[in-house]
Design a protein around this motif. Structure first.
Motif, PDB file in Angstrom:
ATOM      1  N   UNK A 253     -49.667  14.048 -26.658  1.00  0.00           N
ATOM      2  CA  UNK A 253     -50.498  14.396 -27.986  1.00  0.00           C
ATOM      3  C   UNK A 253     -51.569  15.177 -27.604  1.00  0.00           C
ATOM      4  N   UNK A 256     -50.419  18.752 -27.878  1.00  0.00           N
ATOM      5  CA  UNK A 256     -50.239  19.134 -29.264  1.00  0.00           C
ATOM      6  C   UNK A 256     -51.785  19.342 -29.656  1.00  0.00           C
ATOM      7  N   UNK A 291     -48.374  16.225 -39.543  1.00  0.00           N
ATOM      8  CA  UNK A 291     -48.944  15.007 -38.928  1.00  0.00           C
ATOM      9  C   UNK A 291     -47.876  14.070 -38.734  1.00  0.00           C
ATOM     10  N   UNK A 295     -46.265  13.108 -34.870  1.00  0.00           N
ATOM     11  CA  UNK A 295     -46.203  11.991 -34.283  1.00  0.00           C
ATOM     12  C   UNK A 295     -44.774  11.518 -34.092  1.00  0.00           C
ATOM     13  N   UNK A 298     -44.363  13.074 -30.524  1.00  0.00           N
ATOM     14  CA  UNK A 298     -44.875  12.225 -29.595  1.00  0.00           C
ATOM     15  C   UNK A 298     -43.978  10.904 -29.259  1.00  0.00           C
ATOM     16  N   UNK A 299     -43.537  10.376 -30.397  1.00  0.00           N
ATOM     17  CA  UNK A 299     -42.767   9.185 -30.144  1.00  0.00           C
ATOM     18  C   UNK A 299     -41.448   9.299 -29.305  1.00  0.00           C
TER      19      UNK A 299
ATOM     20  N   UNK B 137     -51.726   5.844 -30.439  1.00  0.00           N
ATOM     21  CA  UNK B 137     -51.417   6.963 -29.667  1.00  0.00           C
ATOM     22  C   UNK B 137     -50.413   7.997 -30.042  1.00  0.00           C
ATOM     23  N   UNK B 138     -49.647   7.577 -31.082  1.00  0.00           N
ATOM     24  CA  UNK B 138     -48.864   8.386 -31.691  1.00  0.00           C
ATOM     25  C   UNK B 138     -49.148   9.662 -32.214  1.00  0.00           C
ATOM     26  N   UNK B 139     -50.533   9.679 -32.711  1.00  0.00           N
ATOM     27  CA  UNK B 139     -51.151  11.135 -33.249  1.00  0.00           C
ATOM     28  C   UNK B 139     -51.760  11.831 -32.258  1.00  0.00           C
ATOM     29  N   UNK B 140     -51.407  13.163 -32.400  1.00  0.00           N
ATOM     30  CA  UNK B 140     -52.419  13.911 -31.413  1.00  0.00           C
ATOM     31  C   UNK B 140     -53.634  14.143 -32.229  1.00  0.00           C
ATOM     32  N   UNK B 141     -54.685  13.766 -31.510  1.00  0.00           N
ATOM     33  CA  UNK B 141     -55.969  13.402 -32.078  1.00  0.00           C
ATOM     34  C   UNK B 141     -56.425  14.656 -33.099  1.00  0.00           C
ATOM     35  N   UNK B 144     -54.637  14.697 -36.306  1.00  0.00           N
ATOM     36  CA  UNK B 144     -55.132  13.590 -37.042  1.00  0.00           C
ATOM     37  C   UNK B 144     -56.419  13.694 -37.678  1.00  0.00           C
TER      38      UNK B 144
END
Lengths: 319, 296
Positions: A253, A256, A291, A295, A298-299, B137-141, B144
């Motif tokens: 994250x 990215x 988004x 996500x 990331x997952x 935690x899945x979202x890159x800050x 988001x």
């Protein structure tokens, strides 16, 4: 390997897959709620400058029917997405999924490349520190990792552009097309910049050093050393493979996020730049798609990490 | 409860002299540098808030463009419009200081609540908290934040809300594992056996006596994160807008001049970002090394 031995592992893997699916569902819900709660009226944006009739918005709203309840909206959005329809960008009118995948691949190159750069710096430093303990060299290296992590990535980008322009006569703002002779060099600058200063170097060093020195002090490593076996071989799985996949997964994250800035600096046609543009235009379908894809990305990293963890050490990952 | 404190020797406390005595010299240097930066930021913030600046940060002086440091009373020189860089740097702290504190407050408060729920009571609450953490935690800050900026208005407090909320999982998981560790200790068991109320154990014996170091460390790291986010977003044009200075938009505004070889207008704020974030990181990690004994 007998089938009975594979079964519990397969069950664990299936469980991880289910959890990932559930989390992606949760992610889609969060994205939906944020957009659902946003102020402003899509009709107003749609009709702006197109009509002067005062009651046009109400009439159109009446003609289209009242919007369904939020959960019905969410479900229909979700069903469309599962079928591959992410809507169309309100600015360009192009289908979101194609657009996001097209630029997502560029971001994937950038992210993976810079992760490699970070690891190339962090792993030797961490290994050295874990093996040798606190020495002046080690201290200097650690300090360097701290400075790298605190460097603003955009400023480093400027330095890279300046150096490449004035010393190599290159202009890395043009995206690498394979026709050019030095195209790989254009490609290298953003990757190097993001890899050097994505802000995770010091944490990666810290984490790897702690994990490695913990494993090096375990009894089984002492036994290995006593009987003259290779320490590296014995500590590889627990002291290297697991921590490294863990830290990669947890830092995706951040990288990215850094990619958003680096893509802006280098004019790199990736997801981050598209997100930036979409945020400026309030292009909801596009930013929602980006988004979600980020996500999912990331997952997938976490899923891979869990798979490695389970395959390396099925017993410890049962809880 | 003085007599139980002997059982907590693995865990350092801020006022525990023995920990500071056996601390690594390097960690002490980290902390001294970090504290210096924190004090500098706080003092500059107050000076900026009171408008006690060497020059007016908006004052344009076309006769003194891009002056090098220490010319004609401008300690850090002037930018491409002849504005005093030092004053702009000091005023730039306004952009992140209070919003950063807000982000920290959100992360620490909610993180502590979730951590206590997961660690002290555990069970289903623990599982739920883990899932919420994984979800956040899945979202890159930054992505988001861009979504939030698109949905709501590009406001620094919206941005810091996201920063705070996305920092909750980190705080919660630290508090949780600390509580799981503490629950095995005799003094907590004794407190439970004595029939102390849950909230007394949680607030006094767990949070106040054993978690304040963690919370302070997380606060410093959270501030570093907040500064990074604010500067990145101002750089991207979503934070503070010109002519109001922020370190991020100062770097961005100086970009064209940077490419022509006038490095200073961009470099001065970039160095400010570098040294400040470095200070907060070193303070947090130095405290962590000494008080939590993370060093192998």
């Amino acid at each position: 390997m007998k089938l009975s031995a594979i079964r519990p592992i397969a069950l664990l893997l299936a469980r991880e897959l289910a959890i990932t699916a559930l989390l992606i569902l949760g992610v889609s819900f969060v994205v939906f709620i944020i957009i659902y709660l946003s102020p402003g009226d899509p009709f107003g944006t749609l009709l702006k400058g197109q009509t002067t009739l005062p009651n046009a918005p109400e009439n159109i709203r009446g003609a289209l029917g009242t919007p369904p309840a939020w959960y019905a909206q969410y479900l229909s959005w979700l069903v469309n997405m599962v079928q591959g329809d992410f809507g169309t960008s309100t600015r360009t009118g192009l289908p979101v999924l194609n657009e996001v995948i097209r630029v997502g691949i560029n971001t994937l190159y950038l992210t993976i490349g810079s992760m490699m750069v970070t690891l190339l710096i962090a792993v030797p430093v961490a290994l050295f520190a874990a093996r040798r303990g606190q020495t002046p060299v080690n201290w200097v290296l650690t300090m360097l990792a701290y400075v790298l992590s605190a460097l603003p990535v955009f400023w480093l980008g400027y330095i890279a552009i300046y150096i490449s322009m004035h010393h190599f006569g290159l202009f890395p703002l043009a995206f690498a097309s394979s026709a050019q002779k030095w195209s790989w060099l254009y490609f290298m600058f953003p990757v190097l910049v993001l890899g050097l200063s994505n802000g995770t170097t010091s944490e990666v060093v810290r984490f790897l050093r702690e994990e490695m020195s913990r494993v090096f002090s375990e009894d089984y490593i002492r036994t290995a050393r006593a009987k003259g076996a290779s320490i590296w071989k014995h500590s590889f799985k627990e002291g290297f493979l697991i921590p490294i996949t863990e830290i990669i997964a947890s830092k995706i994250p951040f990288i990215l996020g850094g990619a958003v800035v680096v893509e802006q600096v280098f004019n790199w046609p990736g997801m981050g730049r598209m997100a930036w543009q979409a945020a400026q235009d309030r292009d909801f379908p596009l930013i929602m798609g980006i988004t979600l894809l980020a996500a999912v990305f990331v997952r997938m990293g976490s899923l891979l990490q869990r798979f490695v963890h389970i395959l390396v050490n099925p017993r410890a990952s049962k809880e | 409860m003085k007599r139980y404190s002997q059982y907590t020797i693995e865990v350092g406390d801020l006022w525990d002299v023995s920990f500071w005595k056996k601390a690594d010299t390097m960690d002490l240097i980290y902390i001294v540098y970090g504290l210096f930066i924190v004090i500098l930021v706080v003092v500059s913030y107050v000076l900026g808030a009171l408008s006690l600046l060497p020059h007016n940060p908006q004052e344009i002086n076309l006769e003194l463009l891009m002056a090098p440091p220490n010319t004609a009373g401008h300690l850090l020189g002037t930018d491409f419009m002849g504005r005093d860089i030092l004053s702009r740097l000091i005023i730039g702290i306004q952009a992140y200081f209070l919003p950063g504190l807000l982000a920290i407050a959100i992360a620490l408060t909610a993180g502590t609540i979730f951590g206590v729920l997961a660690g002290y009571w555990g069970g289903g609450l623990d599982t739920t908290t883990t899932y919420i953490s994984n979800l956040l935690n899945s979202f890159p800050r930054l992505v988001l934040i861009l979504l939030m900026v698109a949905a709501f208005k590009p406001d620094i407090y919206t941005i810091m809300l996201v920063v705070g909320v996305t920092n909750i999982p980190a705080v919660a998981s630290l508090i949780r594992s600390k509580i799981l560790f503490l629950k095995q200790k005799n003094f907590i068991e004794a407190a439970m056996a004595l029939g102390l109320k849950s909230w007394v154990i949680i607030f006094k014996h767990i949070l106040w006596h054993n978690c304040r170091a963690i919370l302070i460390i997380q606060a410093t790291l959270g501030m570093a994160e907040a500064i990074l986010m604010e500067t990145s977003l101002s750089y991207l044009g979503f934070g503070v807008q010109e002519p109001t200075p922020s370190w991020g938009n100062m770097v961005q505004a100086g970009a064209n001049y940077f490419m022509q070889g006038n490095f200073w207008p961009s470099t001065a704020p970039a160095l400010a970002i570098l040294f400040t974030i470095l200070g907060f990181h070193l303070l947090g990690d130095g405290l962590n090394n000494i008080l939590e004994g993370k060093r192998g």
